[in-house]
Design a protein around this motif. Structure first.
Motif, PDB file in Angstrom:
ATOM      1  N   VAL A  94       0.850  -1.193   0.000  1.00 16.72           N
ATOM      2  CA  VAL A  94       0.000   0.000   0.000  1.00 16.72           C
ATOM      3  C   VAL A  94       0.884   1.240   0.000  1.00 16.72           C
ATOM      4  CG1 VAL A  94      -1.951  -1.085   1.183  1.00 16.72           C
ATOM      5  CG2 VAL A  94      -0.170   0.028   2.526  1.00 16.72           C
ATOM      6  N   TRP A 136      -2.434   7.679  -3.065  1.00 15.65           N
ATOM      7  CA  TRP A 136      -2.138   6.834  -1.911  1.00 15.65           C
ATOM      8  C   TRP A 136      -3.417   6.148  -1.472  1.00 15.65           C
ATOM      9  CZ3 TRP A 136      -1.016  12.037  -2.247  1.00 15.65           C
ATOM     10  CH2 TRP A 136      -2.001  12.892  -1.743  1.00 15.65           C
ATOM     11  N   HIS A 137      -3.242   5.091  -0.704  1.00 19.94           N
ATOM     12  CA  HIS A 137      -4.397   4.305  -0.250  1.00 19.94           C
ATOM     13  C   HIS A 137      -4.803   4.643   1.176  1.00 19.94           C
ATOM     14  CE1 HIS A 137      -2.001   1.707  -3.088  1.00 19.94           C
ATOM     15  NE2 HIS A 137      -3.146   1.831  -3.736  1.00 19.94           N
ATOM     16  N   PRO A 347      -8.601   5.595   5.278  1.00 20.66           N
ATOM     17  CA  PRO A 347      -8.395   5.104   3.908  1.00 20.66           C
ATOM     18  C   PRO A 347      -8.839   6.149   2.900  1.00 20.66           C
ATOM     19  CG  PRO A 347     -10.396   4.188   4.807  1.00 20.66           C
ATOM     20  CD  PRO A 347      -9.795   5.008   5.917  1.00 20.66           C
ATOM     21  N   ALA A 349      -8.692   5.102  -0.741  1.00 22.70           N
ATOM     22  CA  ALA A 349      -8.835   4.388  -2.014  1.00 22.70           C
ATOM     23  C   ALA A 349      -9.438   3.024  -1.718  1.00 22.70           C
ATOM     24  CB  ALA A 349      -7.474   4.248  -2.703  1.00 22.70           C
ATOM     25  N   ARG A 351      -8.445  -0.010  -2.158  1.00 24.81           N
ATOM     26  CA  ARG A 351      -7.545  -0.943  -1.481  1.00 24.81           C
ATOM     27  C   ARG A 351      -7.371  -0.544  -0.014  1.00 24.81           C
ATOM     28  NH1 ARG A 351      -1.733  -1.323  -3.857  1.00 24.81           N
ATOM     29  NH2 ARG A 351      -3.002  -1.569  -5.719  1.00 24.81           N
ATOM     30  N   GLY A 352      -7.255   0.748   0.249  1.00 16.01           N
ATOM     31  CA  GLY A 352      -7.134   1.209   1.618  1.00 16.01           C
ATOM     32  C   GLY A 352      -8.360   0.897   2.436  1.00 16.01           C
TER      33      GLY A 352
END
Length: 377
Positions: A94, A136-137, A347, A349, A351-352
């Motif tokens: 990440v 960024w995530h 978070p 994103a 994925r985050g």
């Protein structure tokens, strides 16, 4: 280049620009002039700390620094100082957004740097420019000033309830006797008793580091004494990693050059038995780390060197002695009061958000996330 490619005109808003590494390294004098005219009073927001980090731990960092300048004079009126780091959470790679100079060194009282007389929306504009990158995530901010510009810009929703970090501090009101009257009675007795014993049994010298050669020698002693105590307690210690040693040594030298370093050493019969590292910023002296020789523990060298640093702060007219993060019992003995910094993690994103939901990520999701990372997502 200008964010959004256009000059912001609302209330004569400054020009908001992203700064590459060369531009950031060139800020130097401008940064300190800006910081002195802002609420960013922490020693860890000063240029000596930031530059030392950029030259060591952050030498290859992916910077995300945004500046605000007056469109007519070019004067720097604000800086949003961040970087993006790659890490792994739950086995998944990440990207995290962090503040410059932060990380394992655990600096406190961090913020955006905004001039007092800047237009009122500058901080929001700086944060909006940073957030617009969306590369960024996770956001991971540790040690954020509670009432600062960054906290105000980020914590707008009713559900925004960040973690808090206790940060004890000792007001320095009156002289030594007045300040010492706030210490716990047991501490005062130990300081008096152990001080008399040490003065009787050894030739004692208390002195502050004043030049570069002395700093290098004292820093070596500090690392040795600190690590000896921390490892005996099952802790890694702040100097466990060679990279951190280089960063903190460089920071100490930068603080010395700037007249901010307050590093004291206690010697008994010519042998250093305790060292304390403090930093002056504004009206505050902040205690960063210390170490003492356990062979001399019956004389209370750790307490004595702390008292020496507090006396030194009083003598030079500081109004507070900042113990920084961690409400540990030994800090309370010194009659400290309590304030808090913030930990802001969220978070940004998909994925985050997946990682944020819990540590037990199904294997199939982890595989998909790794494939996504490998593809540059």
């Amino acid at each position: 280049m200008a964010v959004g490619g256009a000059l912001m005109t609302l209330r004569r808003m400054p020009l908001i620009e992203r700064a590459n590494r060369r531009a950031v390294l060139a800020l130097g004098t401008e940064w300190e002039d800006l910081r002195r005219d802002s609420s960013a009073s922490s020693a860890f927001m000063t240029w000596p700390w930031i530059l030392a980090w950029l030259e060591t731990e952050g030498v290859g960092a992916d910077l995300e620094v945004v500046t605000a300048r007056d469109p007519d004079s070019g004067r720097l009126v604000g800086v949003a100082p961040f970087y993006v780091t790659r890490t792994r959470r739950g086995g998944v790679p990440v990207r995290e957004l962090r503040l410059l100079g932060s990380g394992a060194a655990a600096p406190d009282h961090l913020d955006l740097v905004v001039r007092w007389d800047a237009p009122p929306d500058v901080a929001d504009a700086l944060w909006a420019a940073v957030a617009s990158a969306q590369r960024w995530h996770l956001i991971n901010f540790d040690g954020v000033t509670t009432a600062g510009h960054l906290a105000h810009a980020m914590l707008r929703r009713r559900g925004d309830v960040p973690e808090t970090l206790p940060c004890p501090y000792l007001p320095l009101v009156g002289g030594w006797d007045s300040v010492a009257s706030r210490f716990e009675s047991r501490l005062r007795k130990n300081l008096d008793r152990d001080g008399r014993k040490l003065d009787r049994d050894a030739e004692v010298v208390e002195r502050m580091v004043v030049d570069s050669a002395d700093l290098d020698e004292t820093f070596d002693h500090l690392m040795r004494l600190h690590q000896s105590i921390r490892t005996s307690k099952g802790d890694h210690g702040v100097f466990a990693r060679s990279g951190m040693q280089r960063f903190l040594r460089k920071a100490a030298h930068r603080f010395l050059e700037a007249g901010r370093l307050r590093m004291w050493r206690l010697e008994a019969d010519g042998e250093p038995i305790a060292v304390i590292w403090c930093v002056r910023s504004g009206d505050s002296v902040a205690f960063y780390t210390t170490g003492y020789d356990p062979k001399w523990s019956k004389y209370g060298p750790g307490r004595r060197i702390m008292a020496r640093a507090i006396k030194g702060a009083i003598d030079e007219g500081a109004t507070e002695f900042d113990f920084l993060r961690g409400d540990k019992p030994y800090k309370r003995q010194w009659g400290t009061e309590l304030r808090h910094d913030l930990v802001i993690r969220r978070p940004t994103a998909p994925r985050g958000r997946v990682l944020w939901l819990g540590g037990a990520i199904p294997r199939v999701i982890r595989r998909a996330l790794r494939r996504d990372a490998a593809a540059g997502g």
